[in-house]
Design a protein around this motif. Structure first.
Motif, PDB file in Angstrom:
ATOM      1  N   GLY A 162      64.600  78.732 -24.541  1.00 37.66           N
ATOM      2  CA  GLY A 162      64.780  77.301 -24.745  1.00 37.66           C
ATOM      3  C   GLY A 162      63.650  76.482 -24.176  1.00 37.66           C
ATOM      4  N   GLU A 163      63.388  76.669 -22.876  1.00 38.04           N
ATOM      5  CA  GLU A 163      62.321  75.897 -22.220  1.00 38.04           C
ATOM      6  C   GLU A 163      60.978  76.099 -22.912  1.00 38.04           C
ATOM      7  OE1 GLU A 163      61.709  75.628 -17.975  1.00 38.04           O
ATOM      8  OE2 GLU A 163      63.615  76.643 -17.640  1.00 38.04           O
ATOM      9  N   THR A 164      60.693  77.325 -23.275  1.00 40.93           N
ATOM     10  CA  THR A 164      59.386  77.644 -23.853  1.00 40.93           C
ATOM     11  C   THR A 164      59.173  76.927 -25.183  1.00 40.93           C
ATOM     12  OG1 THR A 164      59.332  79.792 -22.740  1.00 40.93           O
ATOM     13  CG2 THR A 164      57.951  79.539 -24.690  1.00 40.93           C
ATOM     14  N   THR A 165      60.156  77.012 -26.078  1.00 39.54           N
ATOM     15  CA  THR A 165      59.996  76.359 -27.381  1.00 39.54           C
ATOM     16  C   THR A 165      60.048  74.845 -27.255  1.00 39.54           C
ATOM     17  OG1 THR A 165      62.372  76.696 -27.775  1.00 39.54           O
ATOM     18  CG2 THR A 165      60.873  78.303 -28.705  1.00 39.54           C
ATOM     19  N   TYR A 166      60.903  74.341 -26.388  1.00 40.56           N
ATOM     20  CA  TYR A 166      61.029  72.899 -26.189  1.00 40.56           C
ATOM     21  C   TYR A 166      59.717  72.312 -25.675  1.00 40.56           C
ATOM     22  CZ  TYR A 166      63.300  68.560 -24.506  1.00 40.56           C
ATOM     23  OH  TYR A 166      63.664  67.262 -24.279  1.00 40.56           O
ATOM     24  N   SER A 167      59.152  72.940 -24.653  1.00 44.59           N
ATOM     25  CA  SER A 167      57.895  72.468 -24.082  1.00 44.59           C
ATOM     26  C   SER A 167      56.765  72.543 -25.105  1.00 44.59           C
ATOM     27  CB  SER A 167      57.535  73.305 -22.845  1.00 44.59           C
ATOM     28  OG  SER A 167      56.281  72.943 -22.318  1.00 44.59           O
ATOM     29  N   ALA A 168      56.724  73.640 -25.876  1.00 42.49           N
ATOM     30  CA  ALA A 168      55.654  73.817 -26.863  1.00 42.49           C
ATOM     31  C   ALA A 168      55.766  72.793 -27.991  1.00 42.49           C
ATOM     32  CB  ALA A 168      55.692  75.234 -27.423  1.00 42.49           C
ATOM     33  N   LEU A 169      56.974  72.587 -28.505  1.00 42.91           N
ATOM     34  CA  LEU A 169      57.154  71.646 -29.613  1.00 42.91           C
ATOM     35  C   LEU A 169      56.840  70.215 -29.196  1.00 42.91           C
ATOM     36  CD1 LEU A 169      60.368  73.176 -31.205  1.00 42.91           C
ATOM     37  CD2 LEU A 169      58.130  72.978 -32.307  1.00 42.91           C
ATOM     38  N   LYS A 170      57.123  69.874 -27.949  1.00 43.62           N
ATOM     39  CA  LYS A 170      56.811  68.515 -27.472  1.00 43.62           C
ATOM     40  C   LYS A 170      55.306  68.263 -27.476  1.00 43.62           C
ATOM     41  CE  LYS A 170      59.049  68.214 -23.536  1.00 43.62           C
ATOM     42  NZ  LYS A 170      59.626  67.580 -22.323  1.00 43.62           N
ATOM     43  N   LYS A 171      54.501  69.318 -27.395  1.00 41.09           N
ATOM     44  CA  LYS A 171      53.045  69.160 -27.395  1.00 41.09           C
ATOM     45  C   LYS A 171      52.522  68.659 -28.742  1.00 41.09           C
ATOM     46  CE  LYS A 171      51.876  72.440 -23.710  1.00 41.09           C
ATOM     47  NZ  LYS A 171      53.190  72.450 -23.054  1.00 41.09           N
ATOM     48  N   PHE A 172      53.306  68.837 -29.812  1.00 39.38           N
ATOM     49  CA  PHE A 172      52.892  68.328 -31.123  1.00 39.38           C
ATOM     50  C   PHE A 172      53.101  66.824 -31.258  1.00 39.38           C
ATOM     51  CE2 PHE A 172      54.067  72.778 -32.594  1.00 39.38           C
ATOM     52  CZ  PHE A 172      52.748  73.181 -32.781  1.00 39.38           C
ATOM     53  N   GLY A 173      53.857  66.228 -30.365  1.00 37.50           N
ATOM     54  CA  GLY A 173      54.096  64.786 -30.426  1.00 37.50           C
ATOM     55  C   GLY A 173      54.760  64.380 -31.727  1.00 37.50           C
ATOM     56  N   MET A 192      65.425  79.705 -31.830  1.00 36.72           N
ATOM     57  CA  MET A 192      65.599  78.603 -30.897  1.00 36.72           C
ATOM     58  C   MET A 192      64.748  77.413 -31.315  1.00 36.72           C
ATOM     59  SD  MET A 192      66.680  77.590 -27.844  1.00 36.72           S
ATOM     60  CE  MET A 192      67.967  77.631 -27.801  1.00 36.72           C
ATOM     61  N   ALA A 193      63.529  77.654 -31.809  1.00 29.86           N
ATOM     62  CA  ALA A 193      62.647  76.562 -32.230  1.00 29.86           C
ATOM     63  C   ALA A 193      63.272  75.760 -33.364  1.00 29.86           C
ATOM     64  CB  ALA A 193      61.291  77.115 -32.662  1.00 29.86           C
ATOM     65  N   ILE A 194      63.970  76.431 -34.274  1.00 23.13           N
ATOM     66  CA  ILE A 194      64.634  75.729 -35.373  1.00 23.13           C
ATOM     67  C   ILE A 194      65.669  74.757 -34.830  1.00 23.13           C
ATOM     68  CG2 ILE A 194      66.157  76.029 -37.375  1.00 23.13           C
ATOM     69  CD1 ILE A 194      64.817  78.773 -37.814  1.00 23.13           C
ATOM     70  N   GLU A 195      66.450  75.193 -33.852  1.00 22.73           N
ATOM     71  CA  GLU A 195      67.486  74.331 -33.268  1.00 22.73           C
ATOM     72  C   GLU A 195      66.873  73.187 -32.470  1.00 22.73           C
ATOM     73  OE1 GLU A 195      70.600  74.363 -33.959  1.00 22.73           O
ATOM     74  OE2 GLU A 195      70.391  76.146 -35.210  1.00 22.73           O
TER      75      GLU A 195
END
Length: 352
Positions: A162-173, A192-195
């Motif tokens: 969860g943390e990993t995908t959440y943090s990474a996706l936030k980098k796309f703004g 998890m990234a889909i959710e």
């Protein structure tokens, strides 16, 4: 009182079942009775003892300060059973998930809330004993997030997947709202990234994987499309599916062919975030980077705030908890082999 744990005692050899005394919390430490402990690809790297740097080079975990024997698993949910004298007001009996990415607390990264980037990490399951055990010690109660009625087995993977995908996706703004995010890898992190994208109001995900079963799982989870990474025209399929090229690519594999595919399928101004640690190397034509121009960024796990936000999103019903398969702790070695051979869909958690 004794407890059992499953430890890496020799790299590449089966985890060893060890009995030892239940640790007693000192100072600010908190003792958790483990309810569920997730199995991650990082646990595979710890078991193997190295990271593949490409070109025949390897990064030994011993060179990173990781010493054996070690009890793996950094995705830990459990019940608070005891606390040290300086831990403050701790709710005994509370069900919590532990933030495992613990730093020194004093360096610049820690001071800005990014303990996951600390140069002297004390991460659970990596530098300190983790969750493949009956009990685990957490150094301070602030690393514990109350589950608020959520199932520990479903929530434990939030601490890494969860943390990993959440943090990474936030980098796309804002890019996650402008068009589909290409997600390479449809394992536990991919699902998890889909959710997470749904919870953040993103446009959606186009998932890429070599495994037909995992592609099917991604489509059932809500992916807009699923593409075979080994197809000769995979890059063209991604370009077509994104309407001229990907603006945002999340590589959850991090291998030579996946990073190459990510770069080949990017539009001008594309942004690639690499999370996976499978290894390898690539050769880049440097003028292409500014001429296109491309942004290539790494992302490593997440912060304590990320975990708190994820648990809140899940607790509030804005995000589904991860798809998990629960297995008894005694099956730790079988679960490790299943992950090694790509037979796991979603996330595996071990239950003492």
């Amino acid at each position: 009182m004794q407890m059992q744990c499953y430890c890496v005692t020799h790299h590449g050899q089966p985890l060893e079942r060890v009995e030892k005394a239940v640790p007693q919390p000192q100072r600010t430490e908190v003792l958790l009775r483990v309810k569920a402990a997730g199995l991650c690809h990082s646990d595979l790297h710890i078991w193997e003892g190295y990271y593949d740097l490409g070109g025949g080079k390897k990064l030994s975990l011993a060179d990173r300060g990781i010493r054996l024997p070690l009890t793996p698993s950094h995705e830990i949910a459990g019940e608070i059973v005891e606390a040290g004298p300086d831990a403050g007001d701790v709710e005994i009996g509370a069900l919590v998930v532990a933030h495992p990415w613990i730093g020194c607390g004093e360096c610049a990264a820690c001071q800005r809330g990014e303990e996951n980037l600390c140069v002297q990490p004390q991460s659970l399951g990596i530098m300190r004993d983790g969750g493949f055990a009956d009990y685990v010690l957490v150094p301070h109660p602030r690393y514990l997030v109350n589950l608020g009625g959520l199932d520990p087995a479903r929530v434990a993977p939030l601490a890494c997947a969860g943390e990993t995908t959440y943090s990474a996706l936030k980098k796309f703004g804002a890019r996650i709202h402008e068009g589909p995010v290409v997600v390479i890898g449809a394992g536990g992190l991919g699902l998890m990234a889909i959710e997470v994208l749904k919870a953040l109001g993103g446009h959606g995900a186009i998932v890429v994987d070599v495994d037909a079963g995992k592609r099917d799982a991604a489509l059932k989870a809500g992916a807009l499309a699923a593409i075979d990474a080994r197809a000769p025209d995979a890059a063209k399929q991604i370009v077509d599916a994104t309407g001229g090229g990907a603006r945002a690519v999340l590589d959850l594999v991090g291998a030579t062919p996946t990073v190459t595919l990510a770069l080949d399928s990017c539009a001008r101004g594309g942004h690639v975030v690499i999370v996976g640690l499978m290894g390898g190397d690539i050769t880049l034509s440097l003028p292409v980077i500014p001429m296109r121009p491309l942004k290539i960024e790494g992302s490593y796990v997440g912060t304590l705030d990320d975990l708190r936000e994820l648990v809140a999103l899940t607790r509030d019903g804005k995000m589904k908890p991860p798809v998990v398969t629960s297995r008894p702790l005694a099956e730790a070695n079988d679960a490790l082999q299943a992950l090694l051979h790509g037979k796991v869909v979603g996330r595996t958690v071990l239950v003492p």
